[in-house]
Structure formats: C-alpha cells, structure tokens
Design an enzyme around this catalytic site. Sequence first.
Site, PDB file in Angstrom:
ATOM      1  CE  LYS A   6      34.390  48.262  66.786  1.00  0.00           C
ATOM      2  NZ  LYS A   6      35.537  47.955  67.069  1.00  0.00           N
ATOM      3  CG  ASN A   7      35.111  52.020  68.568  1.00  0.00           C
ATOM      4  OD1 ASN A   7      35.231  50.632  68.755  1.00  0.00           O
ATOM      5  ND2 ASN A   7      35.481  52.099  68.345  1.00  0.00           N
ATOM      6  CG  ASP A  32      37.530  54.192  63.205  1.00  0.00           C
ATOM      7  OD1 ASP A  32      38.863  53.957  63.517  1.00  0.00           O
ATOM      8  OD2 ASP A  32      36.902  54.214  64.543  1.00  0.00           O
ATOM      9  CB  CYS A  37      42.838  47.341  63.927  1.00  0.00           C
ATOM     10  SG  CYS A  37      40.901  46.827  63.408  1.00  0.00           S
ATOM     11  NE  ARG A  56      38.602  43.008  66.063  1.00  0.00           N
ATOM     12  CZ  ARG A  56      39.882  43.362  66.511  1.00  0.00           C
ATOM     13  NH1 ARG A  56      40.765  43.007  65.693  1.00  0.00           N
ATOM     14  NH2 ARG A  56      39.612  43.877  67.428  1.00  0.00           N
ATOM     15  NE  ARG A 112      44.713  50.741  68.321  1.00  0.00           N
ATOM     16  CZ  ARG A 112      43.672  51.326  67.755  1.00  0.00           C
ATOM     17  NH1 ARG A 112      43.917  49.258  66.741  1.00  0.00           N
ATOM     18  NH2 ARG A 112      42.453  51.363  68.451  1.00  0.00           N
ATOM     19  N   PRO A 113      50.274  53.314  70.975  1.00  0.00           N
ATOM     20  CG  PRO A 113      51.352  55.670  71.457  1.00  0.00           C
ATOM     21  CD  PRO A 113      50.477  55.045  70.693  1.00  0.00           C
ATOM     22  CB  ILE A 114      48.441  52.239  76.792  1.00  0.00           C
ATOM     23  CG1 ILE A 114      49.896  51.545  76.660  1.00  0.00           C
ATOM     24  CG2 ILE A 114      47.484  51.933  75.889  1.00  0.00           C
ATOM     25  CD1 ILE A 114      49.281  50.664  77.777  1.00  0.00           C
ATOM     26  CG  ASP A 115      51.853  57.866  75.885  1.00  0.00           C
ATOM     27  OD1 ASP A 115      51.444  57.430  74.678  1.00  0.00           O
ATOM     28  OD2 ASP A 115      52.187  59.155  75.748  1.00  0.00           O
ATOM     29  CD  GLN A 116      49.316  61.610  76.750  1.00  0.00           C
ATOM     30  OE1 GLN A 116      48.933  62.420  76.880  1.00  0.00           O
ATOM     31  NE2 GLN A 116      50.544  61.315  76.438  1.00  0.00           N
ATOM     32  CB  ILE A 170      44.055  59.642  63.834  1.00  0.00           C
ATOM     33  CG1 ILE A 170      42.556  60.255  63.680  1.00  0.00           C
ATOM     34  CG2 ILE A 170      43.590  58.775  65.145  1.00  0.00           C
ATOM     35  CD1 ILE A 170      43.022  61.325  64.564  1.00  0.00           C
ATOM     36  NE  ARG A 224      44.474  49.772  71.379  1.00  0.00           N
ATOM     37  CZ  ARG A 224      45.844  49.640  71.735  1.00  0.00           C
ATOM     38  NH1 ARG A 224      46.664  48.592  70.983  1.00  0.00           N
ATOM     39  NH2 ARG A 224      46.554  50.457  71.616  1.00  0.00           N
TER      40      ARG A 224
HETATM   41  C1  EPZ Z   1      39.547  54.550  69.532  1.00  0.00           C
HETATM   42  O1  EPZ Z   1      40.682  53.416  69.504  1.00  0.00           O
HETATM   43  C2  EPZ Z   1      38.674  52.879  68.233  1.00  0.00           C
HETATM   44  N1  EPZ Z   1      38.864  52.030  69.346  1.00  0.00           N
HETATM   45  C3  EPZ Z   1      38.784  52.856  67.030  1.00  0.00           C
HETATM   46  O2  EPZ Z   1      38.393  52.304  66.200  1.00  0.00           O
HETATM   47  C4  EPZ Z   1      39.258  54.372  66.426  1.00  0.00           C
HETATM   48  O3  EPZ Z   1      40.013  54.279  65.327  1.00  0.00           O
HETATM   49  C5  EPZ Z   1      40.620  55.075  67.482  1.00  0.00           C
HETATM   50  O4  EPZ Z   1      39.458  55.459  68.636  1.00  0.00           O
HETATM   51  C6  EPZ Z   1      40.129  57.200  66.694  1.00  0.00           C
HETATM   52  O5  EPZ Z   1      38.527  57.780  66.836  1.00  0.00           O
HETATM   53  C7  EPZ Z   1      38.046  51.597  70.611  1.00  0.00           C
HETATM   54  O6  EPZ Z   1      36.971  53.304  71.015  1.00  0.00           O
HETATM   55  C8  EPZ Z   1      38.118  49.853  71.194  1.00  0.00           C
HETATM   56  P1  EPZ Z   1      42.975  56.777  70.231  1.00  0.00           P
HETATM   57  P2  EPZ Z   1      42.374  53.958  70.622  1.00  0.00           P
HETATM   58  O7  EPZ Z   1      43.375  56.332  71.343  1.00  0.00           O
HETATM   59  O8  EPZ Z   1      41.110  54.428  71.924  1.00  0.00           O
HETATM   60  C9  EPZ Z   1      47.549  58.027  69.883  1.00  0.00           C
HETATM   61  C10 EPZ Z   1      37.668  50.674  64.541  1.00  0.00           C
HETATM   62  O9  EPZ Z   1      37.936  50.358  64.159  1.00  0.00           O
HETATM   63  N2  EPZ Z   1      47.404  57.551  71.636  1.00  0.00           N
HETATM   64  O10 EPZ Z   1      41.758  57.773  69.987  1.00  0.00           O
HETATM   65  O11 EPZ Z   1      42.808  53.158  70.671  1.00  0.00           O
HETATM   66  C11 EPZ Z   1      47.376  57.391  68.741  1.00  0.00           C
HETATM   67  O12 EPZ Z   1      48.701  56.691  69.023  1.00  0.00           O
HETATM   68  C12 EPZ Z   1      39.007  51.309  65.686  1.00  0.00           C
HETATM   69  O13 EPZ Z   1      36.693  50.387  65.559  1.00  0.00           O
HETATM   70  C13 EPZ Z   1      48.666  58.034  72.114  1.00  0.00           C
HETATM   71  O14 EPZ Z   1      49.866  59.077  71.184  1.00  0.00           O
HETATM   72  O15 EPZ Z   1      42.643  55.844  69.723  1.00  0.00           O
HETATM   73  C14 EPZ Z   1      46.995  57.865  67.990  1.00  0.00           C
HETATM   74  O16 EPZ Z   1      47.419  58.221  67.243  1.00  0.00           O
HETATM   75  C15 EPZ Z   1      40.001  51.138  65.495  1.00  0.00           C
HETATM   76  N3  EPZ Z   1      48.949  57.918  73.520  1.00  0.00           N
HETATM   77  C16 EPZ Z   1      46.224  58.673  68.474  1.00  0.00           C
HETATM   78  O17 EPZ Z   1      46.227  59.340  69.607  1.00  0.00           O
HETATM   79  C17 EPZ Z   1      47.812  56.884  74.205  1.00  0.00           C
HETATM   80  O18 EPZ Z   1      48.678  56.265  74.945  1.00  0.00           O
HETATM   81  C18 EPZ Z   1      44.420  58.027  69.017  1.00  0.00           C
HETATM   82  O19 EPZ Z   1      44.187  57.340  69.618  1.00  0.00           O
HETATM   83  C19 EPZ Z   1      46.678  56.434  73.272  1.00  0.00           C
HETATM   84  C20 EPZ Z   1      46.306  57.266  72.301  1.00  0.00           C
END
Ligand code: EPZ
Length: 430
Positions: free
Chosen positions: A22-23, A305, A117, A397, A122-126, A327, A93
């Site tokens: 999926k991802n 996950d 979810c 989903r 789940r910030p998007i600052d990065q 995470i 997402r």
């Molecule tokens: C992806 O989410 C997956 N979603 C998630 O899948 C998965 O749990 C996650 O990666 C971790 O492996 C998709 O691929 C669509 P991250 P993502 O950015 O990209 C922090 C599922 O069940 N962070 O790797 O949103 C964040 O808060 C799911 O299929 C920042 O601080 O995860 C977290 O602590 C749910 N700033 C960590 O990084 C940012 O700008 C990892 O998040 C982005 C993230």
Amino acid sequence: MESYVIRGGMSLKGEVEITGAKNAALAILAASTMTDQTVIIENMPDEADTNALIGAMNDLGVFTHRASRHTVRVNAAKERNIPVDNEGIKKIRASYYLIGALLGKYKRAKVVLPGGCAIGLRPIDQHMKGFAALGASCRIEHGFIIAEAKDLHGAHIYFDVVSVGATINIMMAATLASGQTIIENAAKEPHVVDLANFLNSMGARIKGAGTDVIRITGVEKLHGTEYAIIPDQIEAGTMMMASAVTRGDITVKGVIPKHLDSISAKLKEMGCFIQEYDDAVRVFCSGRVRSTHVKTLPYPGFPTDMQPQITVALGLSTGVSIVTESIFENRFKYVDELTSMGANIKVEGSTAIISGVEKYTGAHITAPDLRAGAALVLAGLVAEGITVVDNIHFIERGYEDFYMKLRSLGAIIEKAEDEPQIEKFRIRYA
Ligand code: EPZ
C-alpha cells in the site's frame, strides 16, 4: 456500519498470497502523474487508500484505468494543476505526495492538509523544510498546503528525523529540479527504494535509495514506464503474526523475505519456527509463544506498523514483555480494547508492559486505526467465543480481502452489515 464477526479458536494453516505494498503504491501513483506519457503499474493493491488517491487524481483530470484488478494504467497528459481537495483525499495521509509530484512538474502545488490514521501528531515540518531548500515557498493557508517556486534547484538537505513521507516527497520534487540534491538521514524503508526504482524507470537519476544518503540529479522530463510494485511487508508481517497468535502454520507467498527480517527475527525469539524460501516465508508456531522485548524503529528496525500485531501475540506469551513505540506517540489506543478481551497490559508513555495471559475472551470492540484494527482481529481469531470488531473501514484502508484471506487459512470470520447479521452469526456459532 460494517463489522467483522469472528469465532475464535481455529489454528490458521495454509498459504496466503501477499498483495502489492500500500505505502509504495501511494507514492508510485502520485509519481505516475509526473509524466504526460502512459504509465502502467502492476501489483497495485485494490484498497480504500489507493482508490481514494486514484479518485483525487481523476478529479485533477488524470486518466486512470484498471486494466485488471491489480493493473492500473495512468495518463496525466490532461492533468489540471488545480487545488487537490475531495472527501476521499482528506482521509488519507498520502495526499501529501501530490505536493512533491505537482511541485516537481508545475512548480506549484495546493493540496488539502493530510488525514490518515490518528496515531500521533504527525507534523509535516520536514517536508516543508525540504521543499524550501529546493527553492519553494511553502505555507499552510485555509487548510491547504501551498508550495510554489520560480525554479526548483538541487540542495543539500539534512532531515532532523527519519521520515518516510518527507524522503519520498523531496525525492519526487528533486527529480525535476535543476542540479543535484543530496538527502541525508533519509528513510530506508522498502517503499522508499521502490519509489526510487520506479522514478528511475521513468528516466530519473536517483542513487543511494535504501541507504541514509540519497543523491538525485535532476532531469528535465520523465517518460512513461511499466512497473510492478513490491509486495506488502506489513500485510505479510500481519499474516506471520496471525500464525504466532493462533499457533498456526502459515506460508506467506510472493514476498521479499529480506523485508521481513526484523519480524522473522522476533518470531524466532518468541519460539516460532521460520523457514525462508526465495519468495515465501513459512511461520510455524506449535505452542504458547515466549516473551520478548521490542522497540519500533525506522527500517531495518522493527516496523511501527507491526507494533499492535506483535503486542497481541506477546499478550499470550509465557512471561513479561516490553514493547516500546519510538515512532508515533499515540499508538497504544487499542490496548483498552485488548484489555476488555482479558489482556494484561500496562501502558506508561511510549512503553507497554505486557504480562502474558493464557487466553483472550471474545468481546465487542472497535478498531481505532488500520494496524491496531488488524491486530484486534488477530486477537479475535484466538479468543474464546465470539468477537465483534467495529469500524472495519479502517482495516480495509490497507488490507485487500483481509477477512477472505483469513478464511482461506481456516478462520471463522464474516463481515456483518448490521446487528441482525451479527446475531445470526452468534446463533450459528454459539
Ligand atoms: C509512513 O507515514 C506510513 N504512511 C505509515 O504507515 C508508517 O507508520 C510510517 O511511515 C512509519 O513507517 C505512508 O506511507 C502513507 P514518517 P509517514 O514521516 O510518512 C515524524 C500504515 O499503517 N515526522 O516516517 O507519515 C513523525 O511524527 C501507516 O500504513 C516529523 O517530525 O511517517 C514520526 O514520529 C500509518 N516531521 C516520524 O517522523 C515530519 O515532517 C516518522 O514519520 C514528518 C515526520
């Protein structure tokens, strides 16, 4: 509202074919709009999240056609770069992958803030930091993320946290930027590598995906391609854990065993027998599993996950286990539901202390999110009596034919649309 009704107690046995990831599919779908030529994607999962993204792409004028259940043809020649906003896309997402794709192609993107979810902040600052480094101005306004640039140029980006989403998004935008981009502290998940391979098959020049430094040399244009998505690591892991929970013997087929190493290693520690083949893994568990400790980490660590699923398995172990979620800060919401089934788990901050019990008992519970929902179904498979899991739209989903696959392994599970159907099941299996 649909529910799964489960009569616990069956040991699951047999072979199960794993669907495309999926991802990876979500990232690849978004990236497929970056060329005006036709892209054919194989092994595309038929799930609510992927279908929601396809729906949003269609709203932009992108042509998509499911040539077969798992093959999608995409052509974005008539795409319009209008704001991305529809009911389906708000729930997922991966809507934010359209920012990287549109920004790369048109140097401007306006996308509604992502859903997904509720497992933490789940910030998007990065993502924003990466786009800004490439020369885009980014802002959040009226519920939309807006990113625009005169020109995108390569940059040296060091992520403060390892983020799958940010790595994927920046990789897409940087592919069509001028010059070289270096992403440091990049995510190494299999779907990051899959997206890089997909983009390279469209003419991108990406090196190092799968390590923590990714180098991208921008190209002017991408072209059409034909590509097959990797198998879903988490679906496979969930089925492997179903074997541990039900003391079963399940072979997950069509997988890349290397992607499952961290899960196989834990199952071995728990006393299960693991046999690896070229593209399959067999998990055989004959008795009660042993306790162990788990900490979720970015790949190649144990995946967040899979945290709820392994917690459900360890809840039935012979000792005390500690599961640490590193995470996401809010990923133990399902523990209350599991407790109502007889589990003995104490959550303190990001840690769950699990004292194994001999059995779970069936209860009427609710799936709080995708993976936790799947994990609660696993608990129902082994629980004494009948379990009803509500809110299964979360599970659907990201798992294709979830309950049908479990049935093919011997589970007694049905989908019920209302209370009378649940009652009928109860009478049949009382
Ligand atoms: C992806 O989410 C997956 N979603 C998630 O899948 C998965 O749990 C996650 O990666 C971790 O492996 C998709 O691929 C669509 P991250 P993502 O950015 O990209 C922090 C599922 O069940 N962070 O790797 O949103 C964040 O808060 C799911 O299929 C920042 O601080 O995860 C977290 O602590 C749910 N700033 C960590 O990084 C940012 O700008 C990892 O998040 C982005 C993230």
